[in-house]
Design a protein around this motif. Structure first.
Motif, short mmCIF file in Angstrom:
data_model
loop_
_atom_site.label_atom_id
_atom_site.label_comp_id
_atom_site.label_asym_id
_atom_site.label_seq_id
_atom_site.Cartn_x
_atom_site.Cartn_y
_atom_site.Cartn_z
N GLY A 343 40.13 39.00 38.53
CA GLY A 343 39.11 39.23 39.38
C GLY A 343 38.27 37.99 39.68
O GLY A 343 39.04 37.15 40.24
N ASN A 344 36.89 37.80 39.54
CA ASN A 344 36.11 36.51 39.86
C ASN A 344 35.96 35.68 38.54
O ASN A 344 35.69 34.76 38.54
N LYS A 345 36.73 36.09 37.32
CA LYS A 345 36.65 35.40 36.43
C LYS A 345 38.01 34.47 36.05
O LYS A 345 38.99 34.95 36.37
N ILE A 346 37.65 33.19 35.80
CA ILE A 346 38.56 32.19 35.45
C ILE A 346 38.51 31.82 33.95
O ILE A 346 37.58 31.65 33.45
N THR A 347 39.55 31.93 33.42
CA THR A 347 39.81 31.22 32.01
C THR A 347 40.81 30.27 32.07
O THR A 347 41.64 30.24 33.02
N ARG A 348 41.00 29.44 31.06
CA ARG A 348 41.90 28.30 30.90
C ARG A 348 42.85 28.21 29.85
O ARG A 348 42.25 28.60 28.71
N VAL A 349 44.04 27.73 29.70
CA VAL A 349 44.84 27.51 28.74
C VAL A 349 45.11 26.08 28.91
O VAL A 349 45.57 25.56 29.78
N LEU A 350 44.85 25.46 27.82
CA LEU A 350 45.17 24.03 27.63
C LEU A 350 46.42 23.81 26.83
O LEU A 350 46.49 24.40 25.72
N ALA A 351 47.42 23.20 27.31
CA ALA A 351 48.64 23.02 26.72
C ALA A 351 48.96 21.42 26.58
O ALA A 351 48.43 20.57 27.44
N TRP A 352 49.38 20.96 25.40
CA TRP A 352 49.75 19.54 25.02
C TRP A 352 51.09 19.51 24.38
O TRP A 352 51.11 20.47 23.52
N SER A 353 51.68 18.49 24.34
CA SER A 353 53.07 18.12 23.84
C SER A 353 53.07 16.85 23.49
O SER A 353 52.75 15.83 24.34
N PHE A 354 53.56 16.43 22.18
CA PHE A 354 53.75 14.78 21.89
C PHE A 354 54.99 14.55 21.87
O PHE A 354 55.53 13.32 21.81
N LEU A 355 55.77 15.34 22.62
CA LEU A 355 57.43 15.27 23.02
C LEU A 355 57.43 14.82 24.46
O LEU A 355 56.80 15.03 25.28
N THR A 356 58.34 13.82 24.53
CA THR A 356 58.57 13.18 26.02
C THR A 356 59.34 14.19 26.58
O THR A 356 59.85 15.23 26.12
N ASP A 357 59.63 13.99 28.22
CA ASP A 357 60.25 15.10 28.71
C ASP A 357 61.62 15.22 28.41
O ASP A 357 62.05 16.46 28.43
N GLU A 358 62.19 14.16 28.18
CA GLU A 358 63.63 14.28 27.42
C GLU A 358 63.83 14.84 26.42
O GLU A 358 64.70 15.48 26.03
N GLN A 359 62.83 14.64 25.49
CA GLN A 359 62.97 15.20 23.92
C GLN A 359 62.80 16.96 24.22
O GLN A 359 63.40 17.64 23.42
N ARG A 360 61.97 17.24 25.27
CA ARG A 360 61.80 18.73 25.29
C ARG A 360 62.82 19.53 26.04
O ARG A 360 63.20 20.41 25.94
N LYS A 361 63.70 18.49 26.76
CA LYS A 361 65.00 19.01 27.64
C LYS A 361 65.94 19.19 26.34
O LYS A 361 66.75 20.03 26.11
N LEU A 362 66.04 18.26 25.39
CA LEU A 362 66.94 18.45 24.21
C LEU A 362 66.62 19.53 23.40
O LEU A 362 67.51 20.28 22.90
N TRP A 363 65.34 19.76 23.25
CA TRP A 363 64.95 20.74 22.40
C TRP A 363 65.33 22.02 22.89
O TRP A 363 65.87 23.01 22.54
N SER A 364 65.02 22.38 24.28
CA SER A 364 65.47 23.64 24.94
C SER A 364 67.11 23.63 24.99
O SER A 364 67.46 24.91 24.80
N LYS A 365 67.59 22.61 25.13
CA LYS A 365 69.10 22.76 25.07
C LYS A 365 69.81 23.16 23.70
O LYS A 365 70.49 24.05 23.78
N PHE A 366 69.21 22.74 22.69
CA PHE A 366 69.82 23.03 21.44
C PHE A 366 68.99 24.07 20.89
O PHE A 366 69.62 24.84 19.83
N LYS A 367 67.98 24.97 21.60
CA LYS A 367 67.63 26.08 20.94
C LYS A 367 68.18 27.05 21.58
O LYS A 367 68.08 28.37 21.36
N ALA A 368 68.72 26.85 23.02
CA ALA A 368 69.39 27.98 23.66
C ALA A 368 70.50 28.61 22.97
O ALA A 368 71.46 27.74 22.33
#
Length: 368
Positions: A343-368
């Motif tokens: 509705g008129n209410k807005i809430t927020r999710v703050l997301a952060w990662s200490f992994l680089t983009d390449e590290q997250r891609k490898l994470w996803s690849k090996f978790k799949a």
């Protein structure tokens, strides 16, 4: 006039340049469809839970794949939870609704929504414990799914592991997250009564192997004592306490009840006794939301390589800036703010990662 048109058509290169310039101006004024704004997470295409058609539901401003992003079908909900019937009445606009200032009405509605959309049975919470609305909780889950997909395919199944910080007696995040995407959850809390109640719900729904419970024995810690050596989490999530004291929580709840009464055209009873029961850890902590967030962010750095994305709701927008400054100081690789609308209410999710983009891609690849 004819001569002017003929002259223009005789110079196609000039016309082409003008056409390209006009197109460029239009593009500058209106972003290209499907292009996310900077810092926002793109939502991949996927079907909503319980949605069979190709079109997206319209309605409450929730995530487009949230199955509650449309008016409630109270006839169907009452079939699932008969206790709901006595709370359903026309609101001032002539639409069927419940009194959201009545905790018993909200509890009955939650039970019906969880049963109808997620096949959750025997859901209940002790008197005085936090009874949050299911639609908003489900929205966090769907936005988290988009974050994990990062523009690609939503990861599903037991291999995806999520840590829920402060699950409460209600346990809605793990219940909705597992039922929606099959994720495995570790749910934590500092209150043993909350975990005992959630454990009863888990066993009643035969989810013992899908949701694990862990008691946080150190009230000032979030991840220490919970994340074990060798464990890897795709994400953590949290709904932090947002008040700094009992007095502040009481004043905030009275204001909320006053607004609800005003929306119904009735006078709020200021003498109403509020029962916060087991809600202390859920509603307030020393230093309030900002202190909690900053402590959690600092502690998350110790587990930088054991969690792909750390996330948390942020109820007060003023708290985003100091959190982002702290994350920059701690050299977080990626920081995103995801807006959620109801509705008129807005809430927020703050997301952060200490992994680089390449590290997250490898994470996803090996978790799949």
């Amino acid at each position: 006039m004819k001569a002017a048109k003929k002259s223009q058509s005789a110079n196609p290169s000039q016309a082409a340049r003008k056409s390209r310039a006009a197109a460029k101006n239009r593009a500058a004024k209106k972003p290209e469809s499907g292009t996310p704004k900077a810092g926002k997470t793109p939502a991949p295409r996927r079907k909503a839970v319980g949605q069979t058609g190709a079109s997206k539901p319209a309605g409450k401003g929730l995530h487009p794949y949230n199955p509650m992003n449309r008016d409630y079908d109270f006839d169907e909900l009452i079939k699932v939870e008969p206790r709901l019937k006595r709370f359903v009445k026309p609101n001032p606009y002539g639409n069927l609704s419940v009194d959201f200032a009545d905790p018993q009405a909200v509890k009955a509605l939650n039970s019906a929504l969880l049963g109808h959309h997620y096949d959750i049975q025997a859901w209940d919470i002790p008197e005085g414990f936090l009874c949050p609305p299911v639609p908003g909780r489900a929205d966090y889950i769907h936005h988290l799914a988009d974050l994990l997909a990062d523009g690609g395919k939503i990861p599903k199944g037991q291999k995806v592991s999520v840590l829920d910080i402060g699950t409460g007696a209600n346990g809605i995040y793990p219940l909705v997250g597992h039922k929606s995407f099959g994720w495995h959850f570790v749910a934590t809390d500092i209150d043993p009564v909350s975990l005992e109640n959630f454990g009863t719900i888990i066993r009643a729904n035969k989810l013992d192997s899908k949701i694990a419970l862990r008691l946080q024995g150190q009230a000032k810690h979030t991840f220490s004592g919970i994340i074990q050596s060798g464990e890897r989490y795709d994400a953590s999530m949290c709904n932090p306490p947002f008040h700094a004291s009992l007095e502040e929580a009481t004043a905030g709840t009275q204001k909320k009840l006053k607004n609800l009464a005003a929306s119904k055209g009735v006078k709020h009873d200021t003498k109403l006794k509020l029962n916060f029961g087991g809600q202390k850890a859920e509603l307030w902590c020393e230093g309030g939301e900002l202190r909690f967030l900053e402590d959690m962010i600092r502690e998350s750095q110790q587990f930088a390589d054991q969690c792909q994305w750390f996330t948390s709701l942020v109820s007060k927008s003023d708290n985003l800036r100091p959190c982002r400054r702290l994350l920059q100081k701690l050299e977080a690789e990626s920081v995103r703010v995801i807006e959620m609308h109801q509705g008129n209410k807005i809430t927020r999710v703050l997301a952060w990662s200490f992994l680089t983009d390449e590290q997250r891609k490898l994470w996803s690849k090996f978790k799949a």
